[in-house]
Scaffold this motif. Structure first.
Motif, mmCIF file in Angstrom:
data_model
loop_
_atom_site.group_PDB
_atom_site.id
_atom_site.type_symbol
_atom_site.label_atom_id
_atom_site.label_comp_id
_atom_site.label_asym_id
_atom_site.label_seq_id
_atom_site.Cartn_x
_atom_site.Cartn_y
_atom_site.Cartn_z
ATOM 1 N N VAL A 116 -1.426 24.431 7.227
ATOM 2 C CA VAL A 116 -2.612 23.606 7.472
ATOM 3 C C VAL A 116 -3.774 24.219 6.704
ATOM 4 C CG1 VAL A 116 -4.203 22.699 9.208
ATOM 5 C CG2 VAL A 116 -1.777 22.955 9.767
ATOM 6 N N TYR A 117 -4.469 23.399 5.933
ATOM 7 C CA TYR A 117 -5.637 23.860 5.178
ATOM 8 C C TYR A 117 -6.743 22.820 5.304
ATOM 9 C CZ TYR A 117 -8.662 25.491 1.458
ATOM 10 O OH TYR A 117 -9.755 25.959 0.743
ATOM 11 N N GLN A 118 -7.912 23.287 5.784
ATOM 12 C CA GLN A 118 -9.055 22.412 6.015
ATOM 13 C C GLN A 118 -8.692 21.216 6.900
ATOM 14 O OE1 GLN A 118 -12.340 23.152 4.985
ATOM 15 N NE2 GLN A 118 -11.249 25.085 4.702
ATOM 16 N N GLY A 119 -7.736 21.469 7.804
ATOM 17 C CA GLY A 119 -7.342 20.431 8.748
ATOM 18 C C GLY A 119 -6.256 19.506 8.235
ATOM 19 N N TYR A 120 -5.837 19.657 6.982
ATOM 20 C CA TYR A 120 -4.778 18.828 6.396
ATOM 21 C C TYR A 120 -3.431 19.523 6.529
ATOM 22 C CZ TYR A 120 -8.234 15.687 4.329
ATOM 23 O OH TYR A 120 -9.249 14.772 4.155
ATOM 24 N N LEU A 121 -2.427 18.777 6.935
ATOM 25 C CA LEU A 121 -1.089 19.332 7.135
ATOM 26 C C LEU A 121 -0.241 19.118 5.878
ATOM 27 C CD1 LEU A 121 1.078 20.602 8.945
ATOM 28 C CD2 LEU A 121 1.440 18.360 9.994
ATOM 29 N N PHE A 122 0.361 20.210 5.419
ATOM 30 C CA PHE A 122 1.200 20.185 4.221
ATOM 31 C C PHE A 122 2.649 20.484 4.590
ATOM 32 C CE2 PHE A 122 -2.995 20.771 2.547
ATOM 33 C CZ PHE A 122 -2.981 20.235 1.258
ATOM 34 N N VAL A 123 3.574 19.842 3.868
ATOM 35 C CA VAL A 123 4.995 20.155 3.937
ATOM 36 C C VAL A 123 5.367 20.718 2.569
ATOM 37 C CG1 VAL A 123 7.324 19.249 4.240
ATOM 38 C CG2 VAL A 123 5.435 18.346 5.619
ATOM 39 N N ASN A 124 5.584 22.020 2.515
ATOM 40 C CA ASN A 124 5.738 22.729 1.246
ATOM 41 C C ASN A 124 4.492 22.470 0.394
ATOM 42 O OD1 ASN A 124 8.311 23.891 1.871
ATOM 43 N ND2 ASN A 124 9.205 21.851 1.586
ATOM 44 N N ASP A 125 4.630 21.926 -0.798
ATOM 45 C CA ASP A 125 3.451 21.723 -1.652
ATOM 46 C C ASP A 125 2.927 20.296 -1.612
ATOM 47 O OD1 ASP A 125 5.606 20.614 -2.904
ATOM 48 O OD2 ASP A 125 5.195 21.455 -4.891
ATOM 49 N N GLN A 126 3.384 19.515 -0.623
ATOM 50 C CA GLN A 126 2.941 18.123 -0.517
ATOM 51 C C GLN A 126 2.140 17.905 0.761
ATOM 52 O OE1 GLN A 126 6.857 16.133 -0.642
ATOM 53 N NE2 GLN A 126 6.180 15.119 -2.519
ATOM 54 N N LEU A 127 1.174 17.011 0.680
ATOM 55 C CA LEU A 127 0.545 16.534 1.908
ATOM 56 C C LEU A 127 1.607 15.873 2.779
ATOM 57 C CD1 LEU A 127 -2.700 14.976 0.454
ATOM 58 C CD2 LEU A 127 -2.648 16.794 2.172
ATOM 59 N N LEU A 128 1.446 15.980 4.084
ATOM 60 C CA LEU A 128 2.391 15.361 5.017
ATOM 61 C C LEU A 128 2.654 13.901 4.656
ATOM 62 C CD1 LEU A 128 3.954 15.363 7.770
ATOM 63 C CD2 LEU A 128 1.779 14.687 8.835
ATOM 64 N N SER A 129 1.602 13.182 4.305
ATOM 65 C CA SER A 129 1.722 11.745 4.024
ATOM 66 C C SER A 129 2.454 11.450 2.716
ATOM 67 C CB SER A 129 0.338 11.099 3.983
ATOM 68 O OG SER A 129 -0.492 11.771 3.047
ATOM 69 N N ASP A 130 2.649 12.457 1.878
ATOM 70 C CA ASP A 130 3.399 12.285 0.630
ATOM 71 C C ASP A 130 4.823 12.809 0.742
ATOM 72 O OD1 ASP A 130 1.186 11.178 -0.650
ATOM 73 O OD2 ASP A 130 0.467 13.134 -1.331
ATOM 74 N N SER A 131 5.152 13.403 1.878
ATOM 75 C CA SER A 131 6.473 13.995 2.067
ATOM 76 C C SER A 131 7.452 12.936 2.581
ATOM 77 C CB SER A 131 6.395 15.147 3.078
ATOM 78 O OG SER A 131 6.234 14.639 4.399
#
Length: 421
Positions: free
Chosen positions: A124-139
């Motif tokens: 989580v960075y600045q409140g955004y959730l990432f899956v590996n190097d992608q935003l959650l919404s792009d995973s």
């Protein structure tokens, strides 16, 4: 010492957090559903797994409050609402409504949101959730059949499904240590913020979170925060070794069941099909003749039981195949039919003497465990981060219950070769 009570919204999520608690020094026992009766449990942490991720918000709240009440009767004074590290939910819940209900029941006004698990690529960075190097919404979670995640900003996701204001404590504050985090939590509470999303880019951030939150009555998140909290409370460095021995797998016949359609499970199934007998589930047969079809599949499993690796039954499909199946049979109808099939298969294999079940998918794992009559188990050695072997406390059954996206491509084979029959 504080006694921790964990309320998990699905079965694999419960074993996920239980494994991290044991690894980091807390004697832990897990129950499938809220136990009946008031017999006292001897453990530093108690995990109750529910099937509340994708039911109605009202059902999720009812189940969660029942679990909270039982955990309080067990003497727990700190509580952890565990959900998936990819924040699996919809615009109406269930993470927000359950969090609000638990806050109200505990007479608390603020909690944290911490789904990060860096070891498995969830940050989580600045409140955004990432899956590996992608935003959650792009995973791959964007195409999840039950809880498609099309937004990555956790404060917005939380405010959509809950009743309160959300804010973020960023990585720079985490870098300054637990004292800085506590100061900002106090300031945000004075601003009537109800949900505080915590950044986490690596394990050190989780350790800082654990130190900062050790006195908070209710926390929420994935399993990563459990690393930091367990290290704050652990008082016996040998307890994880003792617990792992209690949960070490037994049994001489195994089967692999894959119900998840996640990207990782698709890769795991593809790899395992090159190594072991594998049979794809026919959704139409599930819908038309569940019991007889289950018998047919069990006969096939038995016929392939003497291969070096256990036979695989899978309903795993890629995004395009899944869309075709859902359009043809209906999303809810096809999903329920496959679950009922796997439940029937598990019951029948148990009656035939099967004792090891390796299962992929949170919903599938819950259905299989329920059909096997599993009410509680010891947490054993870890196969992959967040995925341990577990052993039933009452029956000679061992299970490896894997969340869809967890584990490497060789997970199914390693679960057997590293812990041989």
């Amino acid at each position: 010492m504080s006694r921790l009570g964990v309320i998990a919204d699905d079965f694999t999520g419960a074993t996920d957090i239980a494994s991290f608690l044991v690894q980091n020094g807390l004697a832990t026992i897990q129950f499938n559903g809220v136990p009946q009766g008031d017999e006292k449990v001897n453990a530093q942490a108690i995990v109750v797994s529910l099937k509340s991720r994708s039911c109605s918000p009202a059902q999720a709240i009812s189940q969660s409050l029942a679990a909270l009440s039982w955990l309080q009767q067990q003497g727990c004074d700190r509580f952890y609402f565990k959900y998936c590290s990819t924040f699996d939910s919809t615009a109406t819940g269930n993470i927000g409504p359950v969090t609000d209900a638990l806050l109200a029941a505990l007479d608390e006004t603020l909690t944290v949101i911490s789904p990060a698990l860096p070891v498995n690529g969830r940050t989580v960075y600045q409140g955004y959730l990432f899956v590996n190097d992608q935003l959650l919404s792009d995973s791959g979670m964007r195409h999840h059949p039950v809880t498609p995640m099309t937004d990555s900003y956790l404060p917005r996701l939380m405010e959509q499904q809950a009743h309160g204001k959300a804010a973020v404590i960023g990585a720079t504050t985490l870098d300054r240590g637990a004292g800085a985090v506590r100061e900002q939590l106090t300031a945000l509470a004075q601003q009537q913020v109800r949900y505080v999303v915590l950044d986490a880019l690596h394990e050190q951030h989780l350790l800082v979170q654990g130190e900062a939150l050790r006195e908070m009555r209710l926390v929420t998140g994935g399993s990563g925060l459990a690393i930091g909290l367990a290290r704050q409370w652990a008082n016996n460095s040998a307890v994880n070794l003792q617990a792992e021995q209690a949960g070490r797998p037994r049994g001489d016949r195994a089967v692999v069941i894959a119900g998840s359609c996640s990207q990782m499970t698709n890769r795991q199934v593809s790899a395992y099909r090159q190594q072991a007998p594998a049979r794809e589930v026919d959704v139409e047969a599930c819908l038309q003749q569940t019991e007889s079809y289950a018998q047919l599949l069990c006969d096939w499993v038995e016929a392939n039981a003497h291969q070096p690796l256990a036979p695989l039954l899978y309903a795993t499909a890629d995004a395009q195949q899944l869309q075709t199946i859902q359009q043809r049979y209906g999303a809810a109808r096809s999903s329920e039919a496959v679950e009922q099939l796997f439940a029937a298969v598990a019951r029948e294999l148990k009656s035939r003497g099967w004792q090891r079940f390796i299962v992929a998918g949170g919903e599938t794992s819950g259905v299989v465990a329920q059909s096997l009559g599993v009410t509680g188990f010891h947490i054993g050695p870890t196969i992959s981060p967040g995925v341990p072997w577990v052993r039933d406390i009452d029956q000679p059954l061992s299970l490896a219950l894997k969340s869809g996206n967890f584990g490497d491509e060789q997970f199914f084979a390693r679960a057997q070769t590293e812990f041989p029959l």
